[in-house]
Design an enzyme around this catalytic site. Structure first.
Site, short mmCIF file in Angstrom:
data_model
loop_
_atom_site.label_atom_id
_atom_site.label_comp_id
_atom_site.label_asym_id
_atom_site.label_seq_id
_atom_site.Cartn_x
_atom_site.Cartn_y
_atom_site.Cartn_z
CG ASP A 140 -1.68 -19.93 -1.65
OD1 ASP A 140 -1.09 -20.04 -0.56
OD2 ASP A 140 -1.30 -20.52 -2.68
CG ASP B 210 -8.05 -4.94 1.27
OD1 ASP B 210 -9.00 -4.51 1.96
OD2 ASP B 210 -7.98 -4.82 0.04
CE1 TYR C 120 -3.50 -2.69 0.63
CE2 TYR C 120 -4.65 -0.61 0.97
CZ TYR C 120 -4.68 -1.96 0.72
OH TYR C 120 -5.88 -2.58 0.56
CE LYS D 203 1.64 -17.08 -2.64
NZ LYS D 203 1.27 -18.46 -3.09
CG ASP E 277 -13.53 -7.44 1.69
OD1 ASP E 277 -13.39 -6.73 2.70
OD2 ASP E 277 -13.92 -7.00 0.59
#
Ligand code: IPM
Ligand code: MG
Length: 368
Positions: free
Chosen positions: A225, A249, A142, A192, A253
């Site tokens: 993932d 983020d 970001y 990751k 959600d």
């Protein structure tokens, strides 16, 4: 002693509507509980751009730095889609997060029993779910440099940079471990590390912090993932998840939908302690400005009201009052009251934003 101070930045879209219901709860705390706040209001996002040509003025930024807590509604809307990137509504929100250094973003995903059938997952997968995502909020892709759209030969290239320092990882890891100790005592860290060096560093630093100070907390690691997959397969395996800004983020959600509706999820963004011992803090619903339903009085105010409950708990040490608000919400849902976003496929008649707020106030009245 002076009353604690709150700065309300209701923002755009449904922000002002849902914030009106929070104001009712704030007033209720004063009249019914003798807990008074000094409340001021200002603009952020598209409405600030309309008034001042910037999504956050320096004056508003300065005010946010001074108050005990900021309550934010939502920013953005299609009206602002064509604006230059530097003045988009979201930049106002990101500036607040960055300049207040709110590195630890707490996003709880709790499934209220009355809503367990509204999740797209089976009831037994989500009923009783209570997990906390701790999202790093001031760094990573970001904010990393270099960033931008550049010319390379005869084509353009878009660049963003994932960047984390050891201290940035360590401080958010610490806040996740501290939180876990007050909950289920488990932390799962997600990155990751299989493809990103920043992920390798993330895993190393989280492990070091754990080794040094938090060996009593159970720590596991997952690739983000796989974490997304496990969140949908059996979310109750998790207690606290700590992850970076971008994965946080996405995963928050996803976690939100486990609970039935994005309209239910609050968040707290916390920074370092101020001189008065309270953490720098901003509280906001996880949902956005929902331009499709803005101005119609049908938005769900619960996420925003629960964000104020988080303020009571994390900024003002009023955990009992926070629980009171949460229980009022639970009561109203158990009574079958639903805003439109909470209606299942079988339909039913929804109530509006203000009616939901009033019902929560009635439940609060019944609690004292
Ligand atoms: C969130 C939002 C924001 C983000 C946007 C509005 C900038 O999606 O708080 O999750 O990406 O952080
Ligand atoms: Mg988001």
């Amino acid at each position: 002693m002076a009353n604690p101070s709150l700065l309300i930045l209701a923002g755009d879209g449904i922000g002002p509507e849902v914030m009106d219901e929070v104001k009712k709860v704030i007033s209720w705390m004063g009249t019914a509980r003798g807990i008074h706040f000094d409340v001021s209001e200002d603009l952020v996002g598209g409405c600030a751009y309309d008034a001042h040509g910037t999504p956050l003025t320096d004056a508003t930024m300065a005010k946010a730095q001074e108050v005990d807590a900021v309550l934010l509604g939502a920013v953005g809307g299609p009206k602002y889609d064509k604006l230059d990137f530097s003045v988009k509504p979201e930049r106002g929100l990101l500036r607040l997060r960055k300049e207040m250094d709110l590195f630890s973003n707490l996003r709880p995903a709790q499934c209220f029993d009355a809503l367990a059938d509204f999740s797209s997952l089976k009831r037994d997968v989500v009923a009783g779910l209570d997990i906390m995502i701790v999202r790093e909020l001031t760094s990573g892709v970001y904010f990393g440099e270099p960033r931008g759209i550049f010319k390379e030969g005869n084509e353009r290239v878009g660049i963003n940079t994932q960047r984390y320092t050891e201290s940035e990882i360590a401080r958010v890891a610490k806040s996740a471990f501290e939180l876990a100790r007050r909950r289920g005592n488990k932390v799962c860290s997600m990155e990751k590390a299989n493809v990103m060096e920043s992920g390798i560093l993330w895993r190393d630093v989280v492990t070091e912090v754990h080794q040094r100070d938090y060996q009593d907390v159970e720590l596991s690691h997952m690739y983000a993932d796989a974490g997304a997959m496990q969140l949908t397969r059996w979310p109750k395996q998790f207690d606290v998840i700590v992850t970076d800004n971008l994965f946080g983020d996405l995963l928050s959600d996803l976690a939100a939908m486990l609970t039935g509706s994005l309209g239910m999820l609050p968040s707290a963004s916390l920074g370092a302690p101020m001189a008065n011992g309270r953490p720098k803090a901003m509280y906001e619903p996880v949902h956005g400005s929902a331009p499709d339903i803005a101005g119609q009085g049908k938005a769900n105010p619960i996420a925003c009201i629960l964000s104020f409950a988080m303020a009571l708990r994390y900024s003002f040490d009023l955990g009992d009052e926070a629980t009171r608000v949460e229980q009022a919400v639970e009561k109203v849902l158990a009574d079958g009251l639903r805003t439109a976003d909470l209606l299942g496929p079988e339909g039913g008649s929804p109530i509006g934003t203000a009616a939901m707020g009033d019902a929560i106030i009635a439940a609060l009245n019944a609690s004292v």
